[in-house]
Scaffold this active site. Sequence first.
Site, mmCIF file in Angstrom:
data_model
loop_
_atom_site.group_PDB
_atom_site.id
_atom_site.type_symbol
_atom_site.label_atom_id
_atom_site.label_comp_id
_atom_site.label_asym_id
_atom_site.label_seq_id
_atom_site.Cartn_x
_atom_site.Cartn_y
_atom_site.Cartn_z
ATOM 1 N N LEU A 115 -12.533 -4.614 -28.167
ATOM 2 C CA LEU A 115 -12.671 -4.109 -26.796
ATOM 3 C C LEU A 115 -11.392 -4.239 -25.984
ATOM 4 O O LEU A 115 -11.423 -4.530 -24.791
ATOM 5 C CB LEU A 115 -13.827 -4.841 -26.073
ATOM 6 N N GLU A 173 1.207 3.806 2.042
ATOM 7 C CA GLU A 173 1.913 4.154 3.276
ATOM 8 C C GLU A 173 3.200 3.342 3.436
ATOM 9 O O GLU A 173 4.233 3.869 3.864
ATOM 10 C CB GLU A 173 1.010 3.910 4.496
ATOM 11 N N GLU A 182 -20.043 0.929 -23.663
ATOM 12 C CA GLU A 182 -19.761 1.482 -24.987
ATOM 13 C C GLU A 182 -20.859 1.196 -26.008
ATOM 14 O O GLU A 182 -20.655 1.356 -27.198
ATOM 15 C CB GLU A 182 -18.406 0.973 -25.486
ATOM 16 N N HIS A 207 0.840 -1.191 0.000
ATOM 17 C CA HIS A 207 0.000 0.000 0.000
ATOM 18 C C HIS A 207 0.883 1.252 0.000
ATOM 19 O O HIS A 207 2.099 1.193 0.220
ATOM 20 C CB HIS A 207 -0.924 -0.003 1.206
ATOM 21 N N CYS A 213 -1.778 -1.017 7.506
ATOM 22 C CA CYS A 213 -0.889 0.146 7.416
ATOM 23 C C CYS A 213 -0.921 0.954 8.716
ATOM 24 O O CYS A 213 0.061 1.606 9.084
ATOM 25 C CB CYS A 213 -1.289 1.022 6.250
ATOM 26 N N GLY A 253 -24.682 -0.707 -27.589
ATOM 27 C CA GLY A 253 -25.175 0.357 -28.464
ATOM 28 C C GLY A 253 -26.209 1.261 -27.780
ATOM 29 O O GLY A 253 -26.249 1.368 -26.557
ATOM 30 N N THR A 309 -24.408 -4.576 -30.895
ATOM 31 C CA THR A 309 -23.091 -3.974 -31.131
ATOM 32 C C THR A 309 -22.051 -5.055 -31.375
ATOM 33 O O THR A 309 -21.193 -4.926 -32.251
ATOM 34 C CB THR A 309 -22.677 -3.103 -29.928
ATOM 35 N N ARG A 361 -5.240 -2.073 -27.489
ATOM 36 C CA ARG A 361 -4.141 -2.276 -28.430
ATOM 37 C C ARG A 361 -3.421 -0.984 -28.808
ATOM 38 O O ARG A 361 -2.255 -1.023 -29.216
ATOM 39 C CB ARG A 361 -4.646 -2.979 -29.689
ATOM 40 N N CYS A 412 -5.462 1.460 6.134
ATOM 41 C CA CYS A 412 -6.228 0.248 6.459
ATOM 42 C C CYS A 412 -5.890 -0.226 7.866
ATOM 43 O O CYS A 412 -4.791 -0.011 8.378
ATOM 44 C CB CYS A 412 -5.957 -0.845 5.433
#
Length: 355
Positions: free
Chosen positions: A230, A66, A297, A64, A100, A299, A222, A233, A91
Amino acid sequence: MLTILKLKTYFCEVEIHQKYMQRCIQIAKNGIAAALPNPSVGAVVVYNDQIIGEGFTSPYGGLHAEVNAINAVKDKKLLKKATIYVSLEPCSHFGKTPPCCDLILKHEIPCIVIGCQDPNSLVSGKSIQKLKEAGRTVIIGLLETECRESNKRFFTFHLKKRPYIILKWAESLDGFIAPAEEMRKSKNKNKKEPFWISNTYSRQLTHKWRSEEQAILIGTQTAIDDNPKLDVRDWYGKNPVKIVLDRNNRIPKENYIFGNQSNVVVLSALDLNLKNKIGAQIAQLLFEKKITSVIIEGGRQTLQTFIDENLWDEARVFRGQSLLNGGLKAPELKGKLMASKAIFNDELLIYKNHD
């Protein structure tokens, strides 16, 4: 005169605290994508108005903020006289790493400045109480709004019991998100591929966004019409989990989304009750799968479903320069326009849902 001097001292201290908390927020951005589904926190250790150590959350399962900040301090003896700033409450429980809060106590750091309280019921207020009971000076709520915004996904997940939902689409200058079937065929020669309305720079930005969220979701049509990959790249980072709505198993198995290295979740008629609100059911299913954020995303029907159910937090809309003169209309959205900027010849509009 004494009162004025005290006020000047107070505002000077506040300004100094804000400077270091702003640094916490700044460096926390470096860990957002890799830390999911955990929050990305920034931590700064300060001695004699100098930063002697700083860190942000490591990739999921790692150290974490910290811990990284304390480990960066070369002379550990200075920690007994230092102040540690953290954008989110440390935490107080054992997860993949030790608490932490205990590490801060172990190094006898006398002053802890916390941006905001952790909404997770396993932590919420427990570390603050433990630090105070140990005699530490604890300052809470510094730049709280900014700190909450930096971990908006985490707060939405724990407080609203659903993922942070981002709507994204590209529309033509005359308000269409897809062309008429005749235009699609003539452009793509009957191949199932996306019809691009936005430019290449906007598409690269979209891939960057995908790398920052845990999942991406599209509807059946879609997936069939565009056969999208999706992935990320055109950017560096991890591909999001692909969530696909396919109630009647109509999507061809050879589509890109089912590639060899794809992490795909298909929601069918077995998962969704068509008589109830579809958006709410999807949000609940993603919450159960511990998905903290999702980009939707398309349709249009899928996007409009979440809009109509008021289940969205942010919308990112690219407006291209082309005219389609027909086709599939863009979703109807009511939200607060937060920003508008040019991405080469596209216009990017950012909306927030202030329900």
